[in-house]
Design an enzyme around this catalytic site. Structure first.
Site, mmCIF file in Angstrom:
data_model
loop_
_atom_site.group_PDB
_atom_site.id
_atom_site.type_symbol
_atom_site.label_atom_id
_atom_site.label_comp_id
_atom_site.label_asym_id
_atom_site.label_seq_id
_atom_site.Cartn_x
_atom_site.Cartn_y
_atom_site.Cartn_z
ATOM 1 N N TYR A 136 -14.273 -9.353 -11.246
ATOM 2 C CA TYR A 136 -12.870 -9.451 -10.818
ATOM 3 C C TYR A 136 -12.230 -10.738 -11.320
ATOM 4 O O TYR A 136 -11.114 -10.751 -11.832
ATOM 5 C CB TYR A 136 -12.773 -9.430 -9.291
ATOM 6 C CG TYR A 136 -12.705 -8.053 -8.691
ATOM 7 C CD1 TYR A 136 -11.554 -7.263 -8.823
ATOM 8 C CD2 TYR A 136 -13.772 -7.529 -7.966
ATOM 9 C CE1 TYR A 136 -11.481 -5.998 -8.255
ATOM 10 C CE2 TYR A 136 -13.700 -6.264 -7.391
ATOM 11 C CZ TYR A 136 -12.555 -5.506 -7.545
ATOM 12 O OH TYR A 136 -12.486 -4.261 -6.984
ATOM 13 N N ARG A 180 -7.757 4.662 5.153
ATOM 14 C CA ARG A 180 -6.586 5.487 4.878
ATOM 15 C C ARG A 180 -6.701 6.942 5.310
ATOM 16 O O ARG A 180 -5.694 7.629 5.411
ATOM 17 C CB ARG A 180 -6.271 5.430 3.381
ATOM 18 C CG ARG A 180 -5.821 4.062 2.929
ATOM 19 C CD ARG A 180 -5.653 3.992 1.431
ATOM 20 N NE ARG A 180 -6.911 4.108 0.714
ATOM 21 C CZ ARG A 180 -7.026 4.053 -0.602
ATOM 22 N NH1 ARG A 180 -5.950 3.894 -1.335
ATOM 23 N NH2 ARG A 180 -8.201 4.159 -1.167
#
Length: 353
Positions: free
Chosen positions: A155, A32
């Site tokens: 997760y 990003r």
């Protein structure tokens, strides 16, 4: 493919050669902070599409290579990528992260998981890695990676990212037999997945146990370390000469234990002084890291001084220069460029200081 007879520089360091300067790459170097990535993300908003469509994933992997010529090119992917292949589907929602709708909480769910067949469930991996090898030749080392069992279990049990890991710790301390069965299955799948990556062209592989730093040392010894060892043992049995790296965020308290995992290189975060890390790990384990990503917001002088300090403390054998975590989203691209340029001139800079 230029210099086709040469061994790539990062691979030489990972094998323990004495070098004039350390090789350099950055965790999350594709991403990003780069405008080319942000532009591409607007065109392809789904993370799964970006990481599982070979053409897009290859393009993203090569963006930092074209811009900065790092010594390592890591495939653009996600640590959760192999989970659907064993029966754990997930989604990645922008700004929320991964979501697993049916979290693993029972032994029955664990028993229903199946073995991983990478070419069937992740067919894009082969294309991505083979193409990256062709694209960079021996000018850079191609890296693969996977999540470690504890982190993937966190997760899958939590069902999403977590700040306190209360659900998986509740399972660990009330029904450890369920968690151990799950961790064992994950370790087998991850070993298959990493071997597959190496077969497809990865020259070095990194194991991310990002969340193992949330464990006390005594729990790390029960729920993280044995399963790291299981993965590494199985991969080394098939690919003994492929260097393996282990990274944990917030690892200061378990650094020596990371060295017991069987990896060749421990990736150190910035909470440990590099000279201390070297001393604690001993002479036979390489180190990667460990510059605070926040330093890249600093002046060129600050960045240069930190690079020189880190390299001096790490020494000229078995060190891969990297950040202590992923590059931050708003890092100026020119500072990333300066980081790579400076690292590549490190031998001259060290001689001059």
């Amino acid at each position: 493919m230029s210099g086709s007879n040469q061994v790539p520089y990062l691979l030489r360091a990972a094998r323990g050669e004495v070098l004039d300067r350390p090789p350099v790459w950055m965790m999350r170097q594709a991403g990003r902070y780069m405008k080319v990535y942000r532009d591409l993300r607007e065109k392809y908003p789904s993370f799964r599409e970006r990481s599982e469509n070979p053409d897009i994933a290859i393009e993203i992997s090569l963006q930092p290579w074209r811009a900065f010529r790092p010594d390592g090119v890591i495939m653009f992917s996600d640590i959760l990528t192999p989970l659907p292949g064993i029966g754990i589907p997930f989604e990645i929602i922008e700004s929320k992260g991964p979501i697993i709708d049916n979290p693993i909480r029972t032994l029955e769910q664990v028993n229903q998981l199946h073995t991983l067949e990478p070419d069937e469930s992740t067919p894009f991996i082969r294309t991505i890695l083979q193409t990256l090898r062709q694209e960079v030749g021996n000018e850079a080392t191609v890296l693969g990676f996977a999540g470690s069992p504890w982190t993937l279990a966190a997760y899958a049990v939590e069902g999403k990212s977590s700040k306190d890991y209360a659900v998986i710790k509740h399972l660990a301390f009330t029904q450890p037999e369920i968690l151990h069965a799950f961790l064992g299955k994950l370790a087998d799948a991850i070993a298959v997945y990493l071997c597959h990556q190496i077969d497809c062209g990865a020259q070095v592989v990194q194991l991310f146990d990002s969340w193992a730093g949330q464990l006390s040392p005594q729990d790390y010894d029960v729920f993280a370390l044995p399963y790291q060892q299981q993965v590494i043992r199985q991969v080394k049995a098939v690919h003994p000469d492929t260097p393996m790296i282990l990274y944990i965020s917030g690892s200061a308290g378990v650094l020596e234990r990371m060295g017991q995992s069987g990896v060749d290189i421990v990736s150190v975060d910035w909470t440990v002084d590099m000279a201390d890390a070297r001393r604690r790990l001993g002479p036979n384990i390489g180190v990667q890291g460990n510059i605070d990503p926040g330093v890249l917001f600093g002046s060129k002088a600050v960045i240069r001084d930190r690079i020189i300090d880190t390299i001096r403390k790490a020494g000229n054998r078995g060190h891969i220069l990297n950040l202590g975590h992923g590059i931050l989203q708003r890092t100026p691209e020119e500072n990333a460029a300066f980081f790579f340029e400076t690292a590549k001139q490190a031998d001259q800079l060290l001689a001059a200081t």
